[in-house]
Design a protein around this motif. Structure first.
Motif, PDB file in Angstrom:
ATOM      1  N   LEU A 165       2.447  12.588  -1.663  1.00  0.00           N
ATOM      2  CA  LEU A 165       2.529  12.028  -3.008  1.00  0.00           C
ATOM      3  C   LEU A 165       1.927  10.620  -3.056  1.00  0.00           C
ATOM      4  CD1 LEU A 165       6.071  13.311  -3.965  1.00  0.00           C
ATOM      5  CD2 LEU A 165       3.899  14.030  -4.989  1.00  0.00           C
ATOM      6  N   ARG A 166       2.192   9.814  -2.039  1.00  0.00           N
ATOM      7  CA  ARG A 166       1.580   8.483  -1.961  1.00  0.00           C
ATOM      8  C   ARG A 166       0.059   8.596  -1.945  1.00  0.00           C
ATOM      9  NH1 ARG A 166       4.785   7.133   2.522  1.00  0.00           N
ATOM     10  NH2 ARG A 166       6.708   6.228   1.803  1.00  0.00           N
ATOM     11  N   ARG A 167      -0.450   9.523  -1.153  1.00  0.00           N
ATOM     12  CA  ARG A 167      -1.897   9.713  -1.034  1.00  0.00           C
ATOM     13  C   ARG A 167      -2.510  10.118  -2.377  1.00  0.00           C
ATOM     14  NH1 ARG A 167      -1.970  11.969   3.552  1.00  0.00           N
ATOM     15  NH2 ARG A 167      -1.340  13.997   2.802  1.00  0.00           N
ATOM     16  N   ARG A 168      -1.855  11.049  -3.075  1.00  0.00           N
ATOM     17  CA  ARG A 168      -2.372  11.471  -4.382  1.00  0.00           C
ATOM     18  C   ARG A 168      -2.431  10.285  -5.344  1.00  0.00           C
ATOM     19  NH1 ARG A 168       0.858  16.729  -6.215  1.00  0.00           N
ATOM     20  NH2 ARG A 168      -0.619  16.684  -7.953  1.00  0.00           N
ATOM     21  N   CYS A 169      -1.427   9.447  -5.316  1.00  0.00           N
ATOM     22  CA  CYS A 169      -1.430   8.265  -6.185  1.00  0.00           C
ATOM     23  C   CYS A 169      -2.504   7.270  -5.748  1.00  0.00           C
ATOM     24  CB  CYS A 169      -0.057   7.601  -6.185  1.00  0.00           C
ATOM     25  SG  CYS A 169       1.195   8.547  -7.074  1.00  0.00           S
ATOM     26  N   GLU A 170      -2.570   6.989  -4.467  1.00  0.00           N
ATOM     27  CA  GLU A 170      -3.568   6.043  -3.960  1.00  0.00           C
ATOM     28  C   GLU A 170      -4.978   6.506  -4.276  1.00  0.00           C
ATOM     29  OE1 GLU A 170      -2.619   5.790   0.188  1.00  0.00           O
ATOM     30  OE2 GLU A 170      -0.849   4.539  -0.166  1.00  0.00           O
ATOM     31  N   ASP A 171      -5.248   7.798  -4.160  1.00  0.00           N
ATOM     32  CA  ASP A 171      -6.576   8.339  -4.464  1.00  0.00           C
ATOM     33  C   ASP A 171      -6.989   8.066  -5.905  1.00  0.00           C
ATOM     34  OD1 ASP A 171      -6.747   9.288  -1.885  1.00  0.00           O
ATOM     35  OD2 ASP A 171      -6.406  11.398  -2.420  1.00  0.00           O
ATOM     36  N   ARG A 172      -6.001   7.900  -6.779  1.00  0.00           N
ATOM     37  CA  ARG A 172      -6.267   7.677  -8.199  1.00  0.00           C
ATOM     38  C   ARG A 172      -5.979   6.233  -8.603  1.00  0.00           C
ATOM     39  NH1 ARG A 172      -5.419  12.132  -6.394  1.00  0.00           N
ATOM     40  NH2 ARG A 172      -6.451  13.974  -7.153  1.00  0.00           N
ATOM     41  N   LYS A 173      -5.782   5.360  -7.608  1.00  0.00           N
ATOM     42  CA  LYS A 173      -5.518   3.930  -7.835  1.00  0.00           C
ATOM     43  C   LYS A 173      -4.264   3.716  -8.691  1.00  0.00           C
ATOM     44  CE  LYS A 173      -9.753   2.610  -6.254  1.00  0.00           C
ATOM     45  NZ  LYS A 173      -9.962   3.630  -5.267  1.00  0.00           N
ATOM     46  N   ILE A 174      -3.249   4.531  -8.449  1.00  0.00           N
ATOM     47  CA  ILE A 174      -1.981   4.424  -9.159  1.00  0.00           C
ATOM     48  C   ILE A 174      -0.936   3.827  -8.220  1.00  0.00           C
ATOM     49  CG2 ILE A 174      -0.108   5.738 -10.240  1.00  0.00           C
ATOM     50  CD1 ILE A 174      -2.246   7.783 -11.069  1.00  0.00           C
ATOM     51  N   VAL A 175      -0.223   2.824  -8.703  1.00  0.00           N
ATOM     52  CA  VAL A 175       0.853   2.210  -7.937  1.00  0.00           C
ATOM     53  C   VAL A 175       2.096   3.080  -8.119  1.00  0.00           C
ATOM     54  CG1 VAL A 175       2.329   0.171  -7.694  1.00  0.00           C
ATOM     55  CG2 VAL A 175      -0.104  -0.087  -8.280  1.00  0.00           C
ATOM     56  N   LEU A 176       2.699   3.482  -7.018  1.00  0.00           N
ATOM     57  CA  LEU A 176       3.905   4.300  -7.042  1.00  0.00           C
ATOM     58  C   LEU A 176       5.085   3.418  -6.658  1.00  0.00           C
ATOM     59  CD1 LEU A 176       5.075   7.159  -7.405  1.00  0.00           C
ATOM     60  CD2 LEU A 176       4.661   7.519  -4.959  1.00  0.00           C
ATOM     61  N   ARG A 177       6.058   3.314  -7.573  1.00  0.00           N
ATOM     62  CA  ARG A 177       7.241   2.489  -7.336  1.00  0.00           C
ATOM     63  C   ARG A 177       8.497   3.350  -7.454  1.00  0.00           C
ATOM     64  NH1 ARG A 177       5.696  -2.174 -11.561  1.00  0.00           N
ATOM     65  NH2 ARG A 177       3.959  -3.094 -10.452  1.00  0.00           N
TER      66      ARG A 177
END
Length: 83
Positions: A44-56
């Motif tokens: 899930l972190r990778r999917r967010c990082e790939d789209r430049k989304i900060v996951l909090r």
């Protein structure tokens, strides 16, 4: 602007298919996150990082929804932490 969705999986799918745009930050339940196994968290972190989304994560948010923000410069709440 903050919006809500029912789940992280649905949100990421909508972003990946182009049905949801302008998401820069996703806030999820800390308890829900902690219940995931490490491999699920990494994916899930990778999917967010790939789209430049900060996951909090936030220990005050319900497990029943996720919050979406459009401004990555907006300061997190005091209860939010990076996932």
């Amino acid at each position: 602007m903050i919006r809500r969705r029912d789940s992280l999986a649905v949100t990421l799918h909508e972003i990946e298919t182009g049905d949801l745009e302008g998401v820069a930050v996703i806030v999820i339940s800390r308890g829900w996150w902690d219940d995931l196994v490490a491999s699920e968290q990494r994916a899930l972190r990778r999917r967010c990082e790939d789209r430049k989304i900060v996951l909090r994560t936030d220990d005050r948010i319900s497990r029943h929804f996720v919050e979406l923000g459009s401004d990555p410069a907006e300061a997190p709440l005091s209860s939010e932490r990076l996932a």
